[in-house]
Design a protein around this motif. Structure first.
Motif, PDB file in Angstrom:
ATOM      1  N   LYS A 185       7.654  51.957 -60.873  1.00  0.00           N
ATOM      2  CA  LYS A 185       6.313  52.022 -60.294  1.00  0.00           C
ATOM      3  C   LYS A 185       6.325  51.634 -58.821  1.00  0.00           C
ATOM      4  O   LYS A 185       5.613  52.238 -58.000  1.00  0.00           O
ATOM      5  CB  LYS A 185       5.370  51.102 -61.074  1.00  0.00           C
ATOM      6  N   ALA A 186       7.134  50.645 -58.459  1.00  0.00           N
ATOM      7  CA  ALA A 186       7.231  50.219 -57.058  1.00  0.00           C
ATOM      8  C   ALA A 186       8.132  51.129 -56.231  1.00  0.00           C
ATOM      9  O   ALA A 186       8.223  50.959 -55.017  1.00  0.00           O
ATOM     10  CB  ALA A 186       7.753  48.784 -56.988  1.00  0.00           C
ATOM     11  N   ASN A 187       8.778  52.082 -56.906  1.00  0.00           N
ATOM     12  CA  ASN A 187       9.664  53.044 -56.228  1.00  0.00           C
ATOM     13  C   ASN A 187      10.777  52.311 -55.468  1.00  0.00           C
ATOM     14  O   ASN A 187      11.020  52.555 -54.280  1.00  0.00           O
ATOM     15  CB  ASN A 187       8.872  53.931 -55.268  1.00  0.00           C
ATOM     16  N   ILE A 188      11.453  51.412 -56.186  1.00  0.00           N
ATOM     17  CA  ILE A 188      12.526  50.616 -55.573  1.00  0.00           C
ATOM     18  C   ILE A 188      13.871  51.127 -56.067  1.00  0.00           C
ATOM     19  O   ILE A 188      14.093  51.270 -57.269  1.00  0.00           O
ATOM     20  CB  ILE A 188      12.364  49.129 -55.918  1.00  0.00           C
ATOM     21  N   ALA A 189      14.737  51.428 -55.124  1.00  0.00           N
ATOM     22  CA  ALA A 189      16.125  51.773 -55.403  1.00  0.00           C
ATOM     23  C   ALA A 189      17.013  50.876 -54.558  1.00  0.00           C
ATOM     24  O   ALA A 189      16.527  50.097 -53.730  1.00  0.00           O
ATOM     25  CB  ALA A 189      16.386  53.254 -55.099  1.00  0.00           C
ATOM     26  N   TYR A 190      18.317  50.985 -54.757  1.00  0.00           N
ATOM     27  CA  TYR A 190      19.201  50.086 -54.013  1.00  0.00           C
ATOM     28  C   TYR A 190      19.163  50.372 -52.519  1.00  0.00           C
ATOM     29  O   TYR A 190      19.486  49.498 -51.713  1.00  0.00           O
ATOM     30  CB  TYR A 190      20.631  50.202 -54.542  1.00  0.00           C
ATOM     31  N   GLU A 191      18.730  51.596 -52.136  1.00  0.00           N
ATOM     32  CA  GLU A 191      18.685  51.916 -50.706  1.00  0.00           C
ATOM     33  C   GLU A 191      17.576  51.188 -49.969  1.00  0.00           C
ATOM     34  O   GLU A 191      17.678  50.954 -48.759  1.00  0.00           O
ATOM     35  CB  GLU A 191      18.513  53.423 -50.493  1.00  0.00           C
ATOM     36  N   ASN A 192      16.482  50.852 -50.664  1.00  0.00           N
ATOM     37  CA  ASN A 192      15.337  50.229 -49.978  1.00  0.00           C
ATOM     38  C   ASN A 192      15.075  48.810 -50.457  1.00  0.00           C
ATOM     39  O   ASN A 192      13.938  48.367 -50.497  1.00  0.00           O
ATOM     40  CB  ASN A 192      14.076  51.083 -50.153  1.00  0.00           C
ATOM     41  N   MET A 193      16.144  48.085 -50.815  1.00  0.00           N
ATOM     42  CA  MET A 193      15.993  46.683 -51.196  1.00  0.00           C
ATOM     43  C   MET A 193      16.088  45.769 -49.967  1.00  0.00           C
ATOM     44  O   MET A 193      15.303  44.844 -49.819  1.00  0.00           O
ATOM     45  CB  MET A 193      17.061  46.302 -52.224  1.00  0.00           C
ATOM     46  N   PHE A 194      17.059  46.052 -49.116  1.00  0.00           N
ATOM     47  CA  PHE A 194      17.249  45.266 -47.905  1.00  0.00           C
ATOM     48  C   PHE A 194      17.054  46.156 -46.683  1.00  0.00           C
ATOM     49  O   PHE A 194      17.363  47.350 -46.719  1.00  0.00           O
ATOM     50  CB  PHE A 194      18.657  44.652 -47.858  1.00  0.00           C
ATOM     51  N   GLU A 195      16.543  45.571 -45.631  1.00  0.00           N
ATOM     52  CA  GLU A 195      16.433  46.276 -44.357  1.00  0.00           C
ATOM     53  C   GLU A 195      17.249  45.521 -43.312  1.00  0.00           C
ATOM     54  O   GLU A 195      17.160  44.303 -43.192  1.00  0.00           O
ATOM     55  CB  GLU A 195      14.974  46.392 -43.920  1.00  0.00           C
ATOM     56  N   GLU A 196      18.055  46.267 -42.575  1.00  0.00           N
ATOM     57  CA  GLU A 196      18.880  45.659 -41.537  1.00  0.00           C
ATOM     58  C   GLU A 196      18.113  45.614 -40.222  1.00  0.00           C
ATOM     59  O   GLU A 196      17.479  46.596 -39.828  1.00  0.00           O
ATOM     60  CB  GLU A 196      20.182  46.440 -41.364  1.00  0.00           C
ATOM     61  N   VAL A 197      18.181  44.492 -39.565  1.00  0.00           N
ATOM     62  CA  VAL A 197      17.487  44.286 -38.298  1.00  0.00           C
ATOM     63  C   VAL A 197      18.519  44.316 -37.174  1.00  0.00           C
ATOM     64  O   VAL A 197      19.554  43.644 -37.271  1.00  0.00           O
ATOM     65  CB  VAL A 197      16.720  42.953 -38.291  1.00  0.00           C
ATOM     66  N   PRO A 198      18.268  45.092 -36.110  1.00  0.00           N
ATOM     67  CA  PRO A 198      19.233  45.144 -35.004  1.00  0.00           C
ATOM     68  C   PRO A 198      19.450  43.770 -34.380  1.00  0.00           C
ATOM     69  O   PRO A 198      18.526  42.968 -34.263  1.00  0.00           O
ATOM     70  CB  PRO A 198      18.587  46.117 -34.008  1.00  0.00           C
ATOM     71  N   ILE A 199      20.684  43.528 -33.965  1.00  0.00           N
ATOM     72  CA  ILE A 199      21.074  42.245 -33.377  1.00  0.00           C
ATOM     73  C   ILE A 199      21.471  42.438 -31.913  1.00  0.00           C
ATOM     74  O   ILE A 199      22.176  43.400 -31.577  1.00  0.00           O
ATOM     75  CB  ILE A 199      22.230  41.603 -34.160  1.00  0.00           C
ATOM     76  N   VAL A 200      21.019  41.528 -31.079  1.00  0.00           N
ATOM     77  CA  VAL A 200      21.427  41.482 -29.679  1.00  0.00           C
ATOM     78  C   VAL A 200      21.952  40.087 -29.399  1.00  0.00           C
ATOM     79  O   VAL A 200      21.274  39.090 -29.681  1.00  0.00           O
ATOM     80  CB  VAL A 200      20.246  41.805 -28.728  1.00  0.00           C
TER      81      VAL A 200
END
Length: 348
Positions: A185-200
C-alpha cells in the motif's frame, strides 16, 4: 555489538537541538539537500576506524553541527567508546550528554545532527541501522547517517556517503506495520527505502595549504601502487557475501510461498465448511427446523500470520549494494589496466 551501539545512539538522539537553526526547520520542511562536512570530521572518522576497527569490527560515533537552509553542516564528531558487555556501569547516554556539555563549554558546535558508522564490504543495510536512523530522524528531522567504507578508501578513493530514510519508509516505521499489504500500500521497494544525500567536504585555506605541502612531500612511487590489480581477495569476499545474501533471500521466498499455500488451503477449508452449513440448513428447513446460528468464521479459522517483509526488503537492498560494489570494482580495475598500460607506453 553494532546493534547494541546503534540502539544506544538512537536513545541519545533526543539531545539534538538543530531544529530552528535554519529556515528548513522553521518552515517545517525537513528536507536536507546537501551535507557539508569539515575535513577535520572526515579525518576523525578515519582515525577512529584505524585505531579501533579491525576486520569486520564496526565503529560508530556522533555527528555534531547545525542546519543552514537546506544544508546540513557537520563541524565536529566524537566516537562511541569501545567497551565489553561486562562494563555494566557504563552509561552511553550519560557519556554523550557529558561530551556535548564539555564541547558547549569550550564554544564548539554541540548540536546533535546524526551519527556515523563504518561498514565491512558495504554490509550496512541492516535492520539495526534502519531502527537507529528512524529514531534519530524521528527526533531530529534533518539527521543523517554517514557510512564510511575503509576498504574502498584503502584502494585510493575516499568512500563516505550520507543516507536518510525516505518519507514513505518513515511513515511505515511510525505505524510499525511491516506486513506485505502495508508495504504494498505504501509502494515501498528496496530502491526507495534510503535516499542518498550529496556530500561536500570543506576545508579552510590553511588546511588546503597544508595538504598541498604534504602532497609535495609524498613519494611518487607510492602513488603507482594504486594501479595494482592484485585485488582478487576483495572481489572474492564481495562475491561470497553476495551469495550469502542470495541464500537468505531464497529462504525468505520459501517462507512466503509456504504462507501463500497455507492461506490457499485455509480458503478451501472455509469454502467447504460454508457449503456443509448451507446443505445442513437446507435439510433443517425441509424438516421445519430453525437454521443453524450465525458464526464468526474468522474465529473458527484464524488466518495464518504473514511473514514480515521488511527483512526481505533489507536483504534485497544489501544485494543491490553488493552488485553496485562489484560493478564499481570492475570499472576501477579496468581503469587501472588502461592507466598502467599508458604508463608503460610512456616509459617505453
Amino acid at each position: 555489538m553494532a546493534s547494541r551501539k546503534e540502539s544506544s545512539g538512537a536513545a541519545g538522539s533526543g539531545f539534538g537541538a538543530s531544529k530552528g537553526k535554519g529556515k528548513a526547520a522553521a518552515t517545517g520542511d525537513s528536507a536536507v539537500k546537501q551535507v557539508q562536512i569539515d575535513g577535520l570530521v572526515v579525518l576523525k572518522i578515519i582515525k577512529h576506524y584505524q585505531e579501533e576497527g579491525q576486520g569486520n569490527e564496526v565503529v560508530q560515533g556522533v555527528l555534531l553541527g547545525l542546519v543552514v537552509d537546506d544544508r546540513l553542516e557537520i563541524t565536529n564528531c566524537f566516537p562511541f567508546p569501545q567497551h565489553t558487555e561486562d562494563d555494566a556501569d557504563f552509561d552511553e547516554v550519560q557519556y554523550q550528554m557529558e561530551m556535548m556539555r564539555s564541547l558547549r563549554h569550550v564554544n564548539i558546535d554541540h548540536l546533535h545532527v546524526g551519527w556515523y558508522q563504518s561498514t565491512y564490504y558495504g554490509s550496512f543495510v541492516t535492520r539495526a541501522l534502519l531502527d537507529s536512523q528512524f529514531s534519530y530522524q524521528h527526533a531530529i528531522e534533518e539527521s543523517v547517517v554517514l557510512i564510511y567504507d575503509p576498504i574502498k578508501t584503502a584502494q585510493g578513493s575516499l568512500s563516505l556517503k550520507a543516507y536518510r530514510l525516505t518519507p514513505k519508509l518513515m511513515e511505515v516505521c511510525k505505524e510499525k506495520d511491516f506486513s506485505p499489504e502495508a508495504l504494498k500500500k505504501a509502494n515501498i521497494a528496496y530502491e526507495n527505502m534510503f535516499e542518498e544525500v550529496p556530500i561536500v567536504i570543506k576545508n579552510s585555506y590553511l588546511i588546503n595549504v597544508m595538504l598541498w605541502e604534504l602532497e609535495k612531500k609524498s613519494a611518487v612511487a607510492d602513488r603507482h601502487e594504486l594501479l595494482s590489480l592484485a585485488s582478487s581477495n576483495h572481489l572474492g569476499k564481495s562475491l561470497q557475501l553476495l551469495m550469502d545474501r542470495v541464500d537468505e533471500m531464497s529462504q525468505d521466498i520459501v517462507k512466503y510461498n509456504t504462507y501463500l499455500r497455507n492461506v490457499s488451503k485455509q480458503q478451501q477449508q472455509k469454502h467447504q465448511y460454508q457449503q456443509r452449513r448451507q446443505q445442513e440448513n437446507i435439510q433443517r428447513q425441509s424438516r421445519g427446523e430453525a437454521p443453524l446460528p450465525e458464526e464468526d468464521i474468522n474465529k473458527l479459522f484464524k488466518p495464518p500470520q504473514p511473514p514480515p517483509r521488511m527483512e526481505s526488503l533489507l536483504i534485497a537492498g544489501q544485494i543491490n549494494t553488493y552488485c553496485q560494489n562489484i560493478k564499481e570494482f570492475n570499472a576501477q580495475n579496468l581503469g587501472k589496466l588502461f592507466m598502467a598500460q599508458a604508463l608503460q607506453d610512456y616509459n617505453n
